[in-house]
Design a protein around this motif. Structure first.
Motif, mmCIF file in Angstrom:
data_model
loop_
_atom_site.group_PDB
_atom_site.id
_atom_site.type_symbol
_atom_site.label_atom_id
_atom_site.label_comp_id
_atom_site.label_asym_id
_atom_site.label_seq_id
_atom_site.Cartn_x
_atom_site.Cartn_y
_atom_site.Cartn_z
ATOM 1 N N ARG D 286 0.818 -1.217 0.000
ATOM 2 C CA ARG D 286 0.000 0.000 0.000
ATOM 3 C C ARG D 286 0.853 1.268 0.000
ATOM 4 N NH1 ARG D 286 -5.167 -1.314 1.097
ATOM 5 N NH2 ARG D 286 -5.629 -3.174 2.350
ATOM 6 N N CYS D 287 2.163 1.122 0.053
ATOM 7 C CA CYS D 287 3.061 2.266 0.253
ATOM 8 C C CYS D 287 3.998 2.454 -0.935
ATOM 9 C CB CYS D 287 3.949 2.022 1.480
ATOM 10 S SG CYS D 287 3.059 1.767 3.026
ATOM 11 N N VAL D 288 4.393 3.701 -1.200
ATOM 12 C CA VAL D 288 5.527 3.903 -2.094
ATOM 13 C C VAL D 288 6.780 3.530 -1.309
ATOM 14 C CG1 VAL D 288 4.465 5.738 -3.478
ATOM 15 C CG2 VAL D 288 5.757 6.344 -1.420
ATOM 16 N N LEU D 290 10.668 3.625 0.204
ATOM 17 C CA LEU D 290 11.407 4.657 0.921
ATOM 18 C C LEU D 290 12.279 5.478 -0.006
ATOM 19 C CD1 LEU D 290 12.432 2.978 4.229
ATOM 20 C CD2 LEU D 290 11.565 5.310 3.989
ATOM 21 N N HIS D 292 11.746 6.251 -2.948
ATOM 22 C CA HIS D 292 10.884 7.187 -3.672
ATOM 23 C C HIS D 292 10.645 8.439 -2.819
ATOM 24 C CE1 HIS D 292 7.777 8.323 -6.570
ATOM 25 N NE2 HIS D 292 7.047 8.696 -5.538
#
Lengths: 305, 305, 305, 305
Positions: D286-288, D290, D292
């Motif tokens: 669910r996350c981009v 680190l 990025h």
């Protein structure tokens, strides 16, 4: 009280402790941390047997805060900006503070304002019973100023009292009846209604140069309300001594704008002096020395060396 | 210039225009909007044929900003808080402003600081060639203060010049060699290096009570750099007239801390007077009148009625 | 705990109470009030007999705060701006917060930072033992990062502990030895020194994808320090379960940046969806409904109608 | 436009340039710098011959700004706090911004608000013709909302137009007649009056799920006002394509709250995932990443190494 032991909760409660234990306390306006430091440290010895006189707390004035920003005193300076300044004041002082809350704003906004003041460590707010565009009271009837409907104002007091998180926070109602030439009866009726609604205190405001009407108000008010906090701001009726106000039943006196008014005069004088002489030698006598400035804040390990 | 026509971009460029068209400009410290309004409006008539004297711009001092917050002058007051104050100043004044940038902080942070100053409308920043914990220069060698390596400082100047977005923004190098007893040769060598690195001006600082060393510096500096901006802050050598500094080659004079020092003295005096007399009648003579305060900001439609 | 009963002093003390009474607490990053509200209300039922899982507190990350501002994670975002955000968070939540203090800045500045955190109601700060330009730890040895001298760092811890006003505020030392490939022995020696200097806890940081080295550290650390607070931030070694970290001796786990990283992904996806489809119909599934947004904050009398 | 060349003055003027040269521009809500960076960089390729789609500017929403602070959408979040956020947005982006001005507040306050927006670099403000406690429009007639008297509202528009310092700043009137079930005739009469009073544009608001009434309004409005800026915020009628709104005569489309609504959903999901699994491994999707996050802001020399 040592600065290292003052937290927001301790400071907030301090005003009530002072009012409970002293006959009459004196509060002075401060508009930024340096004026608050000066107010906090001001001390006059009245002779060996009489002890030392000091102020008991600070007043955050909407007039001086607005003026400091070059803004008219019409509630255009928002409470959040004023609270940020108060937080800066609290970082370097210890005494409790009463905030000038103007009209308190919209009733639905007032509860947020109350909680933010409490979290910041403010001890009390004074709100005034005017409606429409807020104008400075000392402009009196020369500008359009309208008294708030009693029911509306008591609703605002009740809403604020219901919203507050801490038992000690005070909401004080400021009565503008004398400012607006509405008469003593109006002032007294409103005082009763505001106290009934839960106001922790009453401030009676006047723009007369003699204290007659505020003394009359105090006499009548104290007959019914012997222990409710009663506040005077002797800005225009400035010849009356604090002891006389105390004898008349006031237990809080606010010197509401003198620090800024003195600073403005000094800055006007010093800047003109520099222009006039083309140098600062002559202006030095108007200034504290640099070494004084360098050590005016609370001592810290960083600067003790 | 009318306040309604001043935007950030216009104001930022104004300092360069003044320096280009006048022989020597005078800048005065302002620490909040009201002091800036007073500085902006200060005006002295020198007799019918001589015209009117005014200040040309404002100085945002880290010493007075820190003192205002009750903090020591060690860069602990962050640039963002100081810029917020400058934005408030710009909302109610028109004159350009030079910011005291202390050491400029870490070189990697300096470029962000430069851009934020530009966006806010600041015209120039002065950074000083000291390293380690920043201490006020006027403390001289009584506290530990260390000169920055020339290479490091020129790198900071270059980094700042590369980062700036607008052609007119100025980065001015302040030389602390005389403060730190490092000698005239050190000061002059550094001046050459800083100008070569792109500095738009040089400020030579001194804590002597006579202007001998700064005049000597100016004489030597002007032989090599006839047109680079040269700045004096005659705080300690305060007997020299602006005209003499101008003749010596300075084109910017900064009166660096007098507004706050005068305000502090006035507030100490007024608060003690109130305690001493138990009322404000005696303190009134130290204050401007209330009606003055109510109209000190720029006129607005709201308050014209 | 009901929001109306939480003051700064109560909240500050809350972290210590939780650590004292629970085996292991879990903290999640929040970068603004809405993310803090979501973190505070997140709740998962693990089946009728197992009760409900919640987070115990909030983490204010310098990485996510910097990224939120579009700034690199190099301490260029000042502590005052970050504290203002924390005050906004505290106005609408109840759980305690640990602040990421980066390197703590200059030792002479750190004491002011400590006092400001305490006044704001922050429970603890974590500072890391790096010097020079702060870079994000997860960049590891790909950028220049330098370990602080042990003596310098213990001096900073001591200075902070001496400066704090409240007994419950915690200063936690974060050890970067594993990040900088300095070895386990270096990490353990530093831990002993930091605890001896008064650190209230140790955070061991690692950028490995398996938890081997942090488990080894915990085992060795716990032999000597059975009760000192020990913190893990399992960002890269994310397969280890909280229970396993607890069994290994950790009593605080920080999920350090997931809220912002999830928000960024969602905002990238939704904005591209709108562009792709030329309307928002397709993007709605990525969004909570408007009626949800309108009632997400703490209920107030103003909106209860 | 490169970030290094954007000053407040250039950005403020940019909106008018876009409106003048493009048939219809699209604006998306941003509530903090990171959401603005994402909005600014969002880009979708529609195939080789069709070029790339991007947003033209940013919308500062009082709904999302209030929600971000956990506050109800009742104008309790002050304009100064919102402008501080906009300044932070402008430090790291280049596109122009329209500010949601709610009701504009008291007419005497509005002129200060206008000048502060201009100084900050805002291009336009939209104010709505409601009076009393401001409530979110999408609550419609389920809460008490009152339409402002036309004369009062045109007075506010005139006052704002008289106060503005720059020729390009726009004051746009938002018509709530359809929200309040006052009918099409009321909406059109108000539009004429507001344009006559100097409004630079009209926003017609609707809470229907189909665009019928806004299309009807546009048709009637465009017969009389062929070139006045006309704005739609298709929040509830979200199936209509931007091209159709453009054909109907709209030249500005605002996607008013999707970024925050998507971020909220993502943060709720990620925080529950972490609790559910007792670790973050499952939440990573669910996350981009680190890496990025570490490079999402505008590149700076500090982080290029």
């Amino acid at each position: 009280m040592h600065i290292d032991s003052v937290t927001n909760d301790i400071r907030r409660a301090r005003l009530g402790e002072l009012v409970a234990t002293r006959q009459c306390i004196r509060i002075i306006e401060a508009h930024n941390p340096i004026s608050a430091i000066i107010a906090e440290n001001a001390s006059v010895s009245l002779g060996s047997s009489l002890g030392v006189e000091e102020f008991d707390g600070l007043w955050s004035s909407s007039l001086t805060d607005s003026t400091l920003h070059g803004l008219p005193d019409i509630e255009v300076l928002d409470p959040q900006t004023r609270l940020a300044n108060i937080r800066d004041i609290f970082a370097v002082t210890t005494k409790p503070l009463i905030m000038d809350g103007d009209t308190g704003g919209k009733v639905e906004h007032f509860e947020f304002f109350v909680r933010n003041m409490e979290l910041a460590g403010v001890s009390a707010v004074i709100i005034e019973d005017k409606t429409g565009l807020k104008r400075n009271s000392l402009l009196g009837t020369t500008v359009k100023q309208v008294s708030t409907d009693v029911g509306e104002f008591t609703a605002k007091i009740r809403r604020g009292k219901a919203a507050q998180r801490t038992p000690e926070f005070m909401i004080i109602a400021r009565i503008e009846s004398l400012i607006l030439d509405l008469g003593m009866a109006d002032a007294l009726t409103r005082a009763d209604a505001y106290v009934a609604a839960g106001a922790d205190g009453i401030m009676i405001h006047s723009r007369k140069s003699n204290p007659g009407e505020v003394l009359e108000f105090a006499r009548e008010f104290r007959r019914i309300h012997p222990s409710v906090v009663l506040i005077s701001a002797p800005t225009t009726y400035n010849s009356i001594h604090a002891k006389e106000l105390q004898s008349a039943g006031f237990n809080v006196i606010i010197y509401a704008n003198h620090m800024l008014r003195a600073a403005v005069k000094a800055m006007q004088d010093v800047s003109m002096d520099i222009l006039r002489h083309g140098r600062t030698a002559e202006a030095e006598r108007r200034c504290v020395g640099l070494e004084h400035i360098l050590h005016i804040g609370p001592a810290s390990a960083s600067t003790r060396n």
